[in-house]
Design an enzyme around this catalytic site. Structure first.
Site, short mmCIF file in Angstrom:
data_model
loop_
_atom_site.label_atom_id
_atom_site.label_comp_id
_atom_site.label_asym_id
_atom_site.label_seq_id
_atom_site.Cartn_x
_atom_site.Cartn_y
_atom_site.Cartn_z
N CYS A 1 -0.55 -24.64 5.46
CA CYS A 1 -1.39 -23.59 4.83
C CYS A 1 -3.10 -25.21 4.80
CB CYS A 1 -1.46 -24.11 3.11
SG CYS A 1 0.34 -23.08 2.91
N HIS B 1 -8.01 -23.11 -1.08
CA HIS B 1 -7.04 -22.78 -0.51
C HIS B 1 -6.10 -22.06 -1.77
CE1 HIS B 1 -2.29 -21.58 0.71
NE2 HIS B 1 -1.84 -22.77 0.65
N ASN C 1 -0.10 -16.59 -1.78
CA ASN C 1 -0.37 -17.51 -0.84
C ASN C 1 -0.30 -17.29 0.40
OD1 ASN C 1 -0.38 -20.29 -0.20
ND2 ASN C 1 0.98 -21.44 -0.45
#
Length: 325
Positions: free
Chosen positions: A115, A252, A282
């Protein structure tokens, strides 16, 4: 003092057409819309079609970024693709993108920091530019994360989606001051002791399979809020700025509670946080450039705005990038 800055000339993004709502998820796993929204803020996610690869998403995002920048693929010297879900074990997905864009010079490679991948890739490209090795670089975050989910694990399968985002960087002269346009500061960290908190239980040299995402959500949340606030402070201090100078936080998109917690620690209004997690879920390395492109194209982010990008991912990896659009 004149310095070389990596200026962002364009951005682009791509989301698969197929949308899976929380209600759709209830037909697959024992969960509910209320349960997902309350814990994550997610309401839907995009899912790549069976014949869509990570490179397909990346290529679409890249073309839109190149169009905004007003350049062609062969004008590039470097392509970095941040992804944890490459098309193949090798070659790099970036070389597939390179061929599709008609780039015949320079070099292309993948980068894996989960990520945090886009922040890592941005810092990597920035350093190549500052070193004088490349003039123009394309940085892409692209994922088909839904391919590595265990749809019997409701704590993880509801969290992720697919997508891609890209930016074009170009070398330009700056005065070496915080008012310069381009990337001002990047800070990267990792700590391998926390492997078991967030990982995929497979790989070519371990199981011979791609594996599935495994996560200890509570522990990840706790580390994320602390680590992200710390690295953001680090980035601001490096250029002598305060959190009040930030025009937009582009984080993020892991969890709405993490976004709110980070903003609170920085004393930033939630109105200054670009949020897409409710619609994108996500998307790992793709989440920051997807959010950035949306905010640029809808007019929120304007030339001269100060942006703070930050992320944390499996490993643990985390990092922040301070830039002026």
């Amino acid at each position: 003092m004149t310095v070389i800055r990596s200026v962002l000339r364009g951005c682009g993004s791509y989301l698969p057409e197929r949308i899976m709502s929380n209600e759709d998820m209830t037909e697959i796993v024992d969960t509910s819309d209320d349960w997902i929204v309350e814990r994550t803020g997610i309401r839907q996610r995009h899912v790549a079609h069976a014949d869509e690869k990570t490179s397909d998403l990346a290529i679409n995002a890249a073309k839109r970024a190149l169009e905004m920048a007003g350049i062609e693929g062969d004008d590039l010297d470097l392509i970095v693709v941040a992804t944890a879900t490459p098309d193949e074990t090798f070659p790099a997905t970036a070389t597939t993108v390179q061929a599709a864009l008609g780039m015949t010079k320079g070099f292309a490679f993948d980068l894996q920091a989960v990520c945090s991948g886009f922040v890592y890739a941005l810092a990597t490209a920035d350093n190549f530019i500052k070193a004088g090795q490349v003039k123009r670089a394309l940085v892409i975050g692209a994922e088909t994360f839904t391919r590595i989910l265990d749809y019997e694990d409701r704590t993880t399968c509801v969290l992720f989606g697919d997508g891609a985002g890209a930016v074009v960087l170009e070398a330009a002269e700056g005065a070496g001051e915080a008012s310069d346009q381009g990337i001002l500061s990047s800070h990267l960290h990792s700590d391998g002791r926390f492997h078991d908190m967030l990982y995929v239980d497979g790989g070519p040299s371990s199981t011979g399979t791609s594996g599935h995402v495994r996560m200890k959500g509570r522990e990840v949340f706790r580390h994320a809020v602390v680590n992200l606030a710390a690295v953001v402070d680090e980035a601001l201090q490096a250029v002598g700025l305060e959190s009040s100078d930030i025009d937009w936080l582009v984080p993020h998109q892991a969890n709405r509670r993490i976004l709110d917690g980070t903003a609170k620690k920085l004393n930033l209004s939630t109105e200054k946080v670009v949020v897409t997690v409710d619609r994108h879920a996500n998307t790992s390395a793709a989440s920051i450039p997807l959010a950035l492109d949306e905010a640029v194209r809808d007019g929120r982010v304007k030339r001269g705005d100060l942006l703070l990008l930050e992320a944390m991912g499996g490993g643990f990896t985390w990092g922040a990038c301070l830039l002026r659009w």
